[in-house]
Motif scaffolding. Structure first.
Motif, PDB file in Angstrom:
ATOM      1  N   ASP A  33       0.844  -1.115  -0.018  1.00 28.06           N
ATOM      2  CA  ASP A  33      -0.076   0.075   0.025  1.00 28.06           C
ATOM      3  C   ASP A  33       0.870   1.192  -0.114  1.00 28.06           C
ATOM      4  OD1 ASP A  33      -2.277   1.844   0.027  1.00 28.06           O
ATOM      5  OD2 ASP A  33      -2.218   1.526   2.397  1.00 28.06           O
ATOM      6  N   ILE A  34       1.394   1.542  -1.094  1.00 30.59           N
ATOM      7  CA  ILE A  34       2.473   2.694  -1.376  1.00 30.59           C
ATOM      8  C   ILE A  34       1.946   3.751  -2.453  1.00 30.59           C
ATOM      9  CG2 ILE A  34       4.829   3.479  -1.840  1.00 30.59           C
ATOM     10  CD1 ILE A  34       5.543   0.569  -0.931  1.00 30.59           C
ATOM     11  N   GLN A  35       1.786   4.889  -2.076  1.00 28.80           N
ATOM     12  CA  GLN A  35       1.327   5.944  -3.038  1.00 28.80           C
ATOM     13  C   GLN A  35       2.529   6.952  -3.371  1.00 28.80           C
ATOM     14  OE1 GLN A  35      -1.706   5.863  -3.967  1.00 28.80           O
ATOM     15  NE2 GLN A  35      -1.994   3.969  -2.573  1.00 28.80           N
ATOM     16  N   SER A  36       2.495   7.097  -4.712  1.00 26.73           N
ATOM     17  CA  SER A  36       3.725   8.026  -5.204  1.00 26.73           C
ATOM     18  C   SER A  36       2.987   9.259  -5.652  1.00 26.73           C
ATOM     19  CB  SER A  36       4.032   7.196  -6.709  1.00 26.73           C
ATOM     20  OG  SER A  36       4.907   6.180  -6.532  1.00 26.73           O
ATOM     21  N   GLU A  37       3.808  10.154  -5.227  1.00 30.02           N
ATOM     22  CA  GLU A  37       3.284  11.725  -5.403  1.00 30.02           C
ATOM     23  C   GLU A  37       4.434  12.466  -5.814  1.00 30.02           C
ATOM     24  OE1 GLU A  37       3.589  13.971  -1.147  1.00 30.02           O
ATOM     25  OE2 GLU A  37       1.816  12.688  -1.253  1.00 30.02           O
ATOM     26  N   VAL A  38       4.114  13.390  -6.640  1.00 30.06           N
ATOM     27  CA  VAL A  38       5.173  14.469  -7.227  1.00 30.06           C
ATOM     28  C   VAL A  38       4.938  15.581  -6.332  1.00 30.06           C
ATOM     29  CG1 VAL A  38       5.568  13.427  -9.327  1.00 30.06           C
ATOM     30  CG2 VAL A  38       3.612  14.941  -9.073  1.00 30.06           C
ATOM     31  N   VAL A  39       6.138  16.495  -6.232  1.00 35.98           N
ATOM     32  CA  VAL A  39       6.152  17.849  -5.691  1.00 35.98           C
ATOM     33  C   VAL A  39       6.733  18.699  -6.555  1.00 35.98           C
ATOM     34  CG1 VAL A  39       6.803  19.111  -3.815  1.00 35.98           C
ATOM     35  CG2 VAL A  39       6.063  16.747  -3.531  1.00 35.98           C
ATOM     36  N   PHE A  40       5.808  19.696  -7.057  1.00 40.12           N
ATOM     37  CA  PHE A  40       6.635  20.649  -8.145  1.00 40.12           C
ATOM     38  C   PHE A  40       6.813  22.205  -7.446  1.00 40.12           C
ATOM     39  CE2 PHE A  40       4.771  17.488 -11.599  1.00 40.12           C
ATOM     40  CZ  PHE A  40       5.741  16.832 -11.453  1.00 40.12           C
ATOM     41  N   ASP A  41       7.654  22.627  -7.352  1.00 43.69           N
ATOM     42  CA  ASP A  41       7.917  24.039  -6.900  1.00 43.69           C
ATOM     43  C   ASP A  41       8.553  24.886  -8.025  1.00 43.69           C
ATOM     44  OD1 ASP A  41       8.403  26.216  -5.557  1.00 43.69           O
ATOM     45  OD2 ASP A  41       9.407  25.513  -3.834  1.00 43.69           O
ATOM     46  N   ARG A  42       7.724  25.279  -8.504  1.00 46.03           N
ATOM     47  CA  ARG A  42       8.285  26.374  -9.771  1.00 46.03           C
ATOM     48  C   ARG A  42       8.918  27.479  -9.136  1.00 46.03           C
ATOM     49  NH1 ARG A  42       5.720  26.180 -15.559  1.00 46.03           N
ATOM     50  NH2 ARG A  42       5.981  24.018 -16.158  1.00 46.03           N
ATOM     51  N   ASN A  43       8.599  27.979  -8.164  1.00 47.68           N
ATOM     52  CA  ASN A  43       9.350  29.054  -7.635  1.00 47.68           C
ATOM     53  C   ASN A  43      10.714  29.049  -7.187  1.00 47.68           C
ATOM     54  OD1 ASN A  43       6.886  30.785  -7.844  1.00 47.68           O
ATOM     55  ND2 ASN A  43       6.202  30.134  -5.809  1.00 47.68           N
ATOM     56  N   TRP A  66       9.781  13.531  -6.749  1.00 51.26           N
ATOM     57  CA  TRP A  66       8.910  12.230  -6.649  1.00 51.26           C
ATOM     58  C   TRP A  66       9.287  11.506  -5.366  1.00 51.26           C
ATOM     59  CZ3 TRP A  66      10.582   7.284  -9.673  1.00 51.26           C
ATOM     60  CH2 TRP A  66       9.759   6.147  -9.496  1.00 51.26           C
ATOM     61  N   MET A  67       7.982  11.201  -4.512  1.00 50.30           N
ATOM     62  CA  MET A  67       8.069  10.781  -3.243  1.00 50.30           C
ATOM     63  C   MET A  67       7.204   9.694  -3.245  1.00 50.30           C
ATOM     64  SD  MET A  67       9.676  13.065  -1.327  1.00 50.30           S
ATOM     65  CE  MET A  67       9.249  12.576   0.130  1.00 50.30           C
ATOM     66  N   ASP A  68       7.440   8.635  -2.395  1.00 47.24           N
ATOM     67  CA  ASP A  68       6.764   7.312  -2.079  1.00 47.24           C
ATOM     68  C   ASP A  68       6.323   7.587  -0.631  1.00 47.24           C
ATOM     69  OD1 ASP A  68       6.373   6.247  -4.438  1.00 47.24           O
ATOM     70  OD2 ASP A  68       8.142   4.678  -4.076  1.00 47.24           O
ATOM     71  N   LEU A  69       4.960   7.145  -0.181  1.00 47.51           N
ATOM     72  CA  LEU A  69       4.374   7.274   0.972  1.00 47.51           C
ATOM     73  C   LEU A  69       3.580   6.041   1.190  1.00 47.51           C
ATOM     74  CD1 LEU A  69       3.583  10.781   0.750  1.00 47.51           C
ATOM     75  CD2 LEU A  69       5.488  10.094   1.921  1.00 47.51           C
ATOM     76  N   GLY A  70       3.672   5.270   2.527  1.00 48.36           N
ATOM     77  CA  GLY A  70       2.819   4.142   2.436  1.00 48.36           C
ATOM     78  C   GLY A  70       3.427   3.088   3.762  1.00 48.36           C
ATOM     79  N   TRP A  71       2.753   2.066   3.325  1.00 46.05           N
ATOM     80  CA  TRP A  71       3.204   0.815   4.070  1.00 46.05           C
ATOM     81  C   TRP A  71       3.453  -0.528   3.431  1.00 46.05           C
ATOM     82  CZ3 TRP A  71       4.072   1.543   9.348  1.00 46.05           C
ATOM     83  CH2 TRP A  71       3.473   2.727   9.883  1.00 46.05           C
ATOM     84  N   ASN A  72       4.522  -1.169   3.819  1.00 52.33           N
ATOM     85  CA  ASN A  72       4.861  -2.504   3.368  1.00 52.33           C
ATOM     86  C   ASN A  72       4.672  -3.467   4.387  1.00 52.33           C
ATOM     87  OD1 ASN A  72       5.644  -4.660   1.924  1.00 52.33           O
ATOM     88  ND2 ASN A  72       7.579  -3.675   1.251  1.00 52.33           N
TER      89      ASN A  72
END
Length: 153
Positions: free
Chosen positions: A29-39, A45-51
């Motif tokens: 149960d791992i979710q990937s997310e992206v964080v874009f800071d154009r400023n 690219w991050m992974d969050l969750g539980w294995n």
């Protein structure tokens, strides 16, 4: 660097990271997310969750745009994010491997292909589980061999 080229680089980075993050994990149960800071021109690219009962929270890829160049600060991909950037048309001399020692940061200093970067990743992966000093010795010896091969490309 003009604004058009900077915006193009931003779009390429965002597209590549979004494609990676869209791949789902089948084993946990791992979710990937992206964080874009154009400023600040910072892209993650991050992974969050539980294995099972093990918490997963980590940065797989961290890219910064600094002085008109793409600095790869962290690269947890198998092939190397630099290969994706190059395939997307980013010139090698605009890609900086921030996680490498000072003398081998830019791709064009290594070789005209990306096989050496892939070889370095395989060596690093094969050294997992070794003691810290043993791994460092193996990695340094192998890395010197890769540099020698790369300089002959």
């Amino acid at each position: 660097m003009d604004y058009t080229q900077l915006d193009h680089y931003r779009q390429v980075i965002e597209t590549i990271l979004s494609e990676y993050a869209s791949l789902s994990y089948s084993y946990a149960d791992i979710q990937s997310e992206v964080v874009f800071d154009r400023n600040r021109d910072r892209y993650l690219w991050m992974d969050l969750g539980w294995n099972g009962d093990r918490r997963i929270h980590g940065c797989l890829v961290h890219i910064d745009l600094i002085d008109g160049k793409i600095w790869i600060q962290r690269d947890g991909t198998e092939e190397g994010i630099a290969a994706d950037l190059e395939r997307a048309g980013i010139p090698k001399e605009h890609i900086v491997l921030g996680f490498r020692p000072t003398g081998v940061k830019t791709l064009h200093r290594l070789c005209s292909c990306l096989r050496c970067v892939g070889a370095a990743r395989r060596i690093r992966a094969s050294g997992r589980g070794l003691g810290g000093e043993v791994f460092a010795k193996v990695c340094n010896e192998q890395f010197r061999k890769i540099i020698a091969i790369a300089q002959s490309c």
